[in-house]
Design a protein around this motif. Structure first.
Motif, PDB file in Angstrom:
ATOM      1  N   ALA A  86       0.993  -1.301  -0.091  1.00  0.00           N
ATOM      2  CA  ALA A  86       0.080  -0.058   0.066  1.00  0.00           C
ATOM      3  C   ALA A  86       0.961   1.405  -0.007  1.00  0.00           C
ATOM      4  O   ALA A  86       0.592   2.023  -0.678  1.00  0.00           O
ATOM      5  CB  ALA A  86      -0.855  -0.079   1.267  1.00  0.00           C
ATOM      6  N   GLY A  87       1.944   1.356   0.888  1.00  0.00           N
ATOM      7  CA  GLY A  87       2.830   2.568   1.020  1.00  0.00           C
ATOM      8  C   GLY A  87       3.507   2.625  -0.487  1.00  0.00           C
ATOM      9  O   GLY A  87       3.475   3.788  -0.730  1.00  0.00           O
ATOM     10  N   ILE A  88       4.006   1.633  -0.792  1.00  0.00           N
ATOM     11  CA  ILE A  88       4.657   1.851  -2.416  1.00  0.00           C
ATOM     12  C   ILE A  88       3.867   2.298  -3.525  1.00  0.00           C
ATOM     13  O   ILE A  88       4.177   3.304  -4.206  1.00  0.00           O
ATOM     14  CB  ILE A  88       5.525   0.542  -2.633  1.00  0.00           C
ATOM     15  N   ALA A  89       2.487   1.647  -3.413  1.00  0.00           N
ATOM     16  CA  ALA A  89       1.541   1.927  -4.504  1.00  0.00           C
ATOM     17  C   ALA A  89       1.282   3.316  -4.352  1.00  0.00           C
ATOM     18  O   ALA A  89       1.338   4.129  -5.439  1.00  0.00           O
ATOM     19  CB  ALA A  89       0.439   1.009  -4.422  1.00  0.00           C
ATOM     20  N   LEU A  90       0.913   3.995  -3.167  1.00  0.00           N
ATOM     21  CA  LEU A  90       0.714   5.184  -2.990  1.00  0.00           C
ATOM     22  C   LEU A  90       1.665   6.197  -3.365  1.00  0.00           C
ATOM     23  O   LEU A  90       1.620   7.364  -4.099  1.00  0.00           O
ATOM     24  CB  LEU A  90       0.356   5.233  -1.474  1.00  0.00           C
ATOM     25  N   ALA A  91       2.861   5.986  -2.863  1.00  0.00           N
ATOM     26  CA  ALA A  91       4.256   6.460  -3.190  1.00  0.00           C
ATOM     27  C   ALA A  91       4.375   6.469  -4.845  1.00  0.00           C
ATOM     28  O   ALA A  91       4.638   7.556  -5.458  1.00  0.00           O
ATOM     29  CB  ALA A  91       5.267   5.948  -2.704  1.00  0.00           C
ATOM     30  N   LEU A  92       4.137   5.529  -5.595  1.00  0.00           N
ATOM     31  CA  LEU A  92       4.307   5.266  -6.848  1.00  0.00           C
ATOM     32  C   LEU A  92       3.326   6.417  -7.525  1.00  0.00           C
ATOM     33  O   LEU A  92       3.661   7.109  -8.508  1.00  0.00           O
ATOM     34  CB  LEU A  92       4.228   4.273  -7.521  1.00  0.00           C
ATOM     35  N   CYS A 129       0.602   6.182   4.504  1.00  0.00           N
ATOM     36  CA  CYS A 129       0.725   7.369   4.090  1.00  0.00           C
ATOM     37  C   CYS A 129       1.996   7.712   4.796  1.00  0.00           C
ATOM     38  O   CYS A 129       3.035   8.512   4.149  1.00  0.00           O
ATOM     39  CB  CYS A 129      -0.199   8.552   4.714  1.00  0.00           C
ATOM     40  N   ALA A 130       2.495   7.195   6.025  1.00  0.00           N
ATOM     41  CA  ALA A 130       3.642   7.635   6.699  1.00  0.00           C
ATOM     42  C   ALA A 130       4.830   6.855   5.900  1.00  0.00           C
ATOM     43  O   ALA A 130       5.833   7.604   5.919  1.00  0.00           O
ATOM     44  CB  ALA A 130       3.766   6.753   8.145  1.00  0.00           C
ATOM     45  N   ILE A 131       4.427   5.880   4.979  1.00  0.00           N
ATOM     46  CA  ILE A 131       5.692   5.210   4.488  1.00  0.00           C
ATOM     47  C   ILE A 131       5.779   6.045   3.167  1.00  0.00           C
ATOM     48  O   ILE A 131       6.855   6.070   2.602  1.00  0.00           O
ATOM     49  CB  ILE A 131       5.339   3.702   4.136  1.00  0.00           C
ATOM     50  N   ALA A 132       4.262   6.249   2.685  1.00  0.00           N
ATOM     51  CA  ALA A 132       4.482   6.962   1.012  1.00  0.00           C
ATOM     52  C   ALA A 132       5.316   8.432   1.071  1.00  0.00           C
ATOM     53  O   ALA A 132       5.622   8.811   0.188  1.00  0.00           O
ATOM     54  CB  ALA A 132       3.336   6.963   0.579  1.00  0.00           C
ATOM     55  N   ILE A 133       5.420   8.974   2.369  1.00  0.00           N
ATOM     56  CA  ILE A 133       5.902  10.293   2.459  1.00  0.00           C
ATOM     57  C   ILE A 133       7.241  10.368   1.968  1.00  0.00           C
ATOM     58  O   ILE A 133       7.833  10.872   1.133  1.00  0.00           O
ATOM     59  CB  ILE A 133       5.805  11.015   3.849  1.00  0.00           C
ATOM     60  N   GLY A 141       7.875   8.504  -1.748  1.00  0.00           N
ATOM     61  CA  GLY A 141       6.970   9.056  -2.717  1.00  0.00           C
ATOM     62  C   GLY A 141       7.932  10.309  -3.162  1.00  0.00           C
ATOM     63  O   GLY A 141       8.285  10.415  -4.269  1.00  0.00           O
ATOM     64  N   ALA A 142       8.645  11.047  -2.024  1.00  0.00           N
ATOM     65  CA  ALA A 142       9.345  12.002  -2.334  1.00  0.00           C
ATOM     66  C   ALA A 142      10.827  11.801  -3.260  1.00  0.00           C
ATOM     67  O   ALA A 142      11.036  12.451  -4.059  1.00  0.00           O
ATOM     68  CB  ALA A 142       9.941  12.640  -0.980  1.00  0.00           C
ATOM     69  N   LEU A 143      11.249  10.661  -2.646  1.00  0.00           N
ATOM     70  CA  LEU A 143      12.320  10.077  -3.467  1.00  0.00           C
ATOM     71  C   LEU A 143      12.077   9.714  -4.858  1.00  0.00           C
ATOM     72  O   LEU A 143      12.891  10.089  -5.624  1.00  0.00           O
ATOM     73  CB  LEU A 143      12.976   8.953  -2.454  1.00  0.00           C
ATOM     74  N   LEU A 144      10.958   8.976  -4.629  1.00  0.00           N
ATOM     75  CA  LEU A 144      10.590   8.548  -6.211  1.00  0.00           C
ATOM     76  C   LEU A 144      10.291   9.661  -7.228  1.00  0.00           C
ATOM     77  O   LEU A 144      10.621   9.769  -8.475  1.00  0.00           O
ATOM     78  CB  LEU A 144       9.391   7.597  -6.290  1.00  0.00           C
TER      79      LEU A 144
END
Lengths: 315, 555
Positions: A113-119, A186-190, A193-196
């Motif tokens: 979920a975290g990575i999908a959101l980040a992507l 969301c906590a993971i995606a922040i 996501g920024a890096l990606l």
């Protein structure tokens, strides 16, 4: 001619699998050695500082074979793994398989979920900001920098304070239900996501400078169309590579997120296991996450072929 | 609750209870709550409803016969009844046993059991069940990490008749009644015990007011009311089934999250209110809190009396008198925890108040003591030296399982100790490194809190027989050995005369204070925060909350 590439793919996958087994053996052996090097006797970490009777101490030593030479313990361990048996936790009254099995799904859910959101966030942001005006990019870079550098602990607490404690939109702990997954994801995606976003925008910008973009544009394609249909494909390759690496890194390093959001998961399992020198659990987690990591990377290699058709014909 | 090496409430290092040696009057003095009674706001008991309690740790194993963790006691108490009940003042009351007789030689205990009690799996409670439980505790296969150690001289249990059980020891064993009152000797269904350790780790079945409905490791546990419950302890506030329909423990490890959940009304009560949040709690008109000082050894620093600089009593005294621990504790914990001045907590039976005045903070006098001890030099960084060697002392610490900001506390003490010339090195390592060095006495100072209802805790902390020898990890961290103290401790176990015991324990407290074998820091305190809609939270003798008498009003 159509068959050859797919046969090549199969062989490549087999070679990768063979190499992966070696990688896994190395990972397991290295962690076995590292844990042996930690001072203190295993039997002590099982009983802690407690007042156990000598009979109980003897029972523990016998049950786990702790009186046997280290090499023999290592041999037994490898042998059992080959038979699919990860052994028994010293501390949990469970087999390692049960312990990991009960935690893995939760960790996978959160990581995915975290990575999908980040992507998703990264794709949208990068498409919107690549080769735009200075101010747009400066603003975006600023936000990304904050996102990458904000400590996970702090981000988690902040999300909880605003969206759970003040607004009451999500529960502080939701277990594995969907509403409980939003904030930790969301906590993971922040940071991810920024890096990606950074990587993806760079890829996009490089692609947008390519001659084929000019060609596409000269054929009258809209800016959005060029970005989506042509440039994005090019920008995706490094992102996918990075996402695969992040998947492995995250799976092992989710302790903070799991702790703050009181979630089940591999992270907390492994921290407790390392602290108490619960060798079988540590080894089990190393093995399982390494396997997953290898599998994800093989899957990504295949994904490259989908993203970039040119690779299919390549050597 | 069980005291632990680090007083952790996290499931990493389990602890030891070694319950009170003799059950006498336990004076829970100085345990002021937040003031008025909880019942004042929540009104009269209400039937039904769910109370959600945010806890800061979970047991590794639900079976308290095996697990020594204080948190295991908290989690098992709703489900398990005990033979006898110990109240907060140290009095014994009937529970599953209606009466009991102790033989003159204190080797035999005969319990008359309550009739008509059933376990929640439908099987009856009887003398055979008592035997099955005690036998289960001492069975090596149970791997009991504490309970079995408390009844080492256990010989066996005789089923005299269905409602009479006779327990025999190979030698006089006075602490037995205190031990069986704890959850660690809670009575479980023999049918469930037969299922083995793996099953018990996740499901325990007793005759208690609640039954485990759902247990999810790393998330929490849900209990539902046992509607047939008619056998609460004689000292409970009511009889019959629990008021609450459901009771839920939610695991909220992170302090700020736990408090945020209470403050925003997501949970009804929380364990261990962070001291830094107390002011916020007091400002919220919907919340209140209650606290209990845990009896037993305070959270103290223990200098190693057998090696290094601290083998000199003058250096130990200088370390104790030269640092203003009261101010450090007061500032760090916002006044939530009382600074300690004696080896024992004021709520311990046998606490000797005069030890509070045997010494006081005096940095100048500490300096003189160090001069006398030969630490007269000063190096470039301001530390004292002797023969060119710096006054360095090493302290054991494990940051990862720190609780109550003890790591920060150590850093502040380090800074304060520097002012009088001590180089206090905090050696941070893993639990295993700690245990290895702890067992060998490889340190200059280490710290624990040691919860027990009785001053016999002094025996764990200062008796020569309680010095770790490498194979046995025990709690005389100061590695203190004194013939007089050993003698007084032994004599205190031999007598039932309360005044005589108090006198002997007072002597011990004075002697170890004079010898500076202990540096008192603060009194561990269990802080429960709860909504004003919650009433009837009561306390176990060992200072953890119980919920049999609790209720929750609609709003």
């Amino acid at each position: 001619m159509k068959r050859r590439p797919s046969a090549r793919v199969v062989r490549a996958v087999l070679v990768r699998l063979g190499a992966s087994v070696l990688v896994l053996w190395g990972a397991v052996t290295a962690s076995f050695a590292a844990l042996q090097a930690v001072p203190g006797e295993v039997v002590d970490s099982i009983v802690g500082t407690n007042d156990v009777t000598p009979e109980v101490r003897a029972q523990i030593i016998a049950e786990y074979g702790l009186d046997r030479p280290v090499l023999a313990q290592y041999g037994t361990f490898l042998n059992r793994i080959l038979h699919g048996d990860l052994g028994r936790s010293y501390r949990l009254d469970q087999t390692v398989g049960e312990a990991i099995g009960s935690q893995l799904a939760a960790s996978l859910r959160l990581t995915t979920a975290g990575i999908a959101l980040a992507l998703l966030v990264a794709t949208v942001l990068a498409l919107l900001t690549a080769r735009r005006g200075r101010r747009v990019r400066a603003l975006s870079s600023g936000i990304e920098l904050v996102g990458v550098s904000v400590p996970g602990f702090w981000a988690g607490i902040l999300l909880l304070t605003v969206f759970s404690f003040q607004l009451g939109w999500f529960p502080a702990t939701g277990g594995s239900g969907p509403s409980g997954l939003v904030l930790p994801a969301c906590a993971i995606a922040i940071p991810v996501g920024a890096l990606l976003t950074q990587v993806m925008r760079e890829g996009l910008e490089r692609a947008l400078e390519q001659p084929f973009v000019l060609t596409a544009r000269s054929r009258g394609m809209s800016d959005g169309g060029v970005r989506l249909r042509h440039a994005l494909r090019h920008a995706l390759l490094p992102v996918v590579t990075l996402a695969g690496w992040l998947f492995g890194a995250l799976l092992g390093g989710m302790v903070v997120t799991e702790q703050i959001f009181s979630r089940e998961g591999i992270g907390r399992l492994v921290v407790g296991a390392v602290e108490s020198k619960d060798l079988p659990v540590v080894m089990g987690v190393v093995l399982v996450t390494a396997t997953l990591y290898v599998l994800v990377n093989i899957a990504l290699d295949l994904l490259y072929l989908v993203i970039d058709p040119r690779l299919r014909g390549a050597r | 609750m069980a005291p632990t090496l680090f007083m952790t409430r996290r499931p990493v290092i389990p602890g030891i209870l070694s319950a009170g040696a003799l059950v006498l009057v336990l004076a829970l003095t100085g345990c002021g709550g937040s003031g008025d009674d909880a019942a004042a706001d929540a009104g009269r008991p209400v039937e039904g409803g769910t109370l959600v309690y945010g806890v800061d740790g979970e047991p590794l194993d639900l079976d308290p016969h095996k697990s020594p963790q204080d948190i295991a006691a908290l989690w098992a108490r709703p489900v398990l009844d005990s033979l006898v009940a110990l109240d907060a003042r140290g009095g014994l009351h009937p529970w599953l046993a209606t009466s009991w007789e102790v033989s003159d030689d204190r080797k035999t205990y005969t319990f008359k059991l309550r009739q008509g009690v059933r376990f929640s799996d439908g099987t009856p409670f009887d003398a055979a069940a008592v035997k099955a439980n005690l036998d289960h505790i001492v069975d090596p296969a149970t791997k009991s990490q504490m309970a079995a150690g408390q009844i080492k001289p256990y010989q066996g249990t005789e089923v005299v008749d269905a409602h009479t059980a006779k327990v025999t020891f190979s030698k006089p064993h006075a602490p037995f009644l205190a031990a069986v009152s704890t959850v660690f000797f809670g009575i479980q269904s023999p049918a469930q015990l037969k299922k083995g350790p793996d099953a018990l780790a996740r499901q325990i079945v007793g005759s208690g007011p609640f039954v485990i409905d759902k247990y999810t490791p790393r998330q929490g546990i849900v209990y539902k009311r046992n509607p047939d419950y008619r056998w609460g302890p004689a000292n409970a506030a009511h009889t019959g089934p629990a008021h609450l329909e459901r009771l839920e423990f939610k695991l909220l490890n992170t302090d700020s999250v736990r408090f945020g959940a209470l403050n925003s009304g997501q949970v009804d009560a929380i364990a261990s209110v962070p001291p830094s949040s107390l002011k916020l709690l007091e400002r919220n008109p919907k919340l209140k809190y209650d606290k209990r000082q845990a009896p037993g050894g305070n959270y103290n620093y223990y200098p190693n009396t057998t090696k290094g600089p601290f083998s000199d009593v003058r250096v130990r005294r200088a370390f104790r008198d030269g640092v203003d621990y009261k101010t450090v504790v007061g500032k760090l914990y916002f006044g939530a925890y009382q600074a300690a001045s004696s080896p024992l907590s004021p709520s311990t039976l046998g606490y000797d108040k005069t030890t509070e005045t045997l010494w006081r903070y005096d940095a100048t006098a500490a300096g003189r003591l160090l001069d006398e001890a030969g630490w007269t030099g000063r190096d470039a960084e301001g530390y004292r030296t002797k023969d060119g060697e710096r006054l360095t002392v090493h302290m054991l610490s494990v940051r990862t399982i720190d609780r109550e900001q003890r790591g920060t506390l150590a850093e502040q003490i380090q800074a304060e100790a520097k002012k009088i010339g001590f180089d206090l090195q905090i050696d941070r390592g893993t639990v295993n490194e700690y245990i290895a060095r702890f067992g060998k006495g490889d340190y200059d100072v280490a710290a624990i809190s040691w919860q027990r209802a009785d001053a016999d805790a002094l025996r764990n902390l200062f008796d020569t027989g309680s010095i770790s020898d490498g194979t046995r990890l025990t709690q005389n961290i100061a590695r203190y050995s004194d013939k007089d103290v050993d003698g007084w401790l032994a004599r205190a176990l031999d007598t039932n005369d309360q005044a005589a015991r108090a006198e002997l324990y007072a002597k011990v407290q004075k002697k170890v204070t004079e010898d500076a074998a202990v540096v008192p820091i603060y009194t561990p305190t269990y802080l429960v925060g709860f909504a004003k809609t919650v009433g009837g939270i009561s306390w176990e003798a060992q200072a953890f909350p119980t919920f049999y008498d609790s209720w929750k009003t609609g709003k």
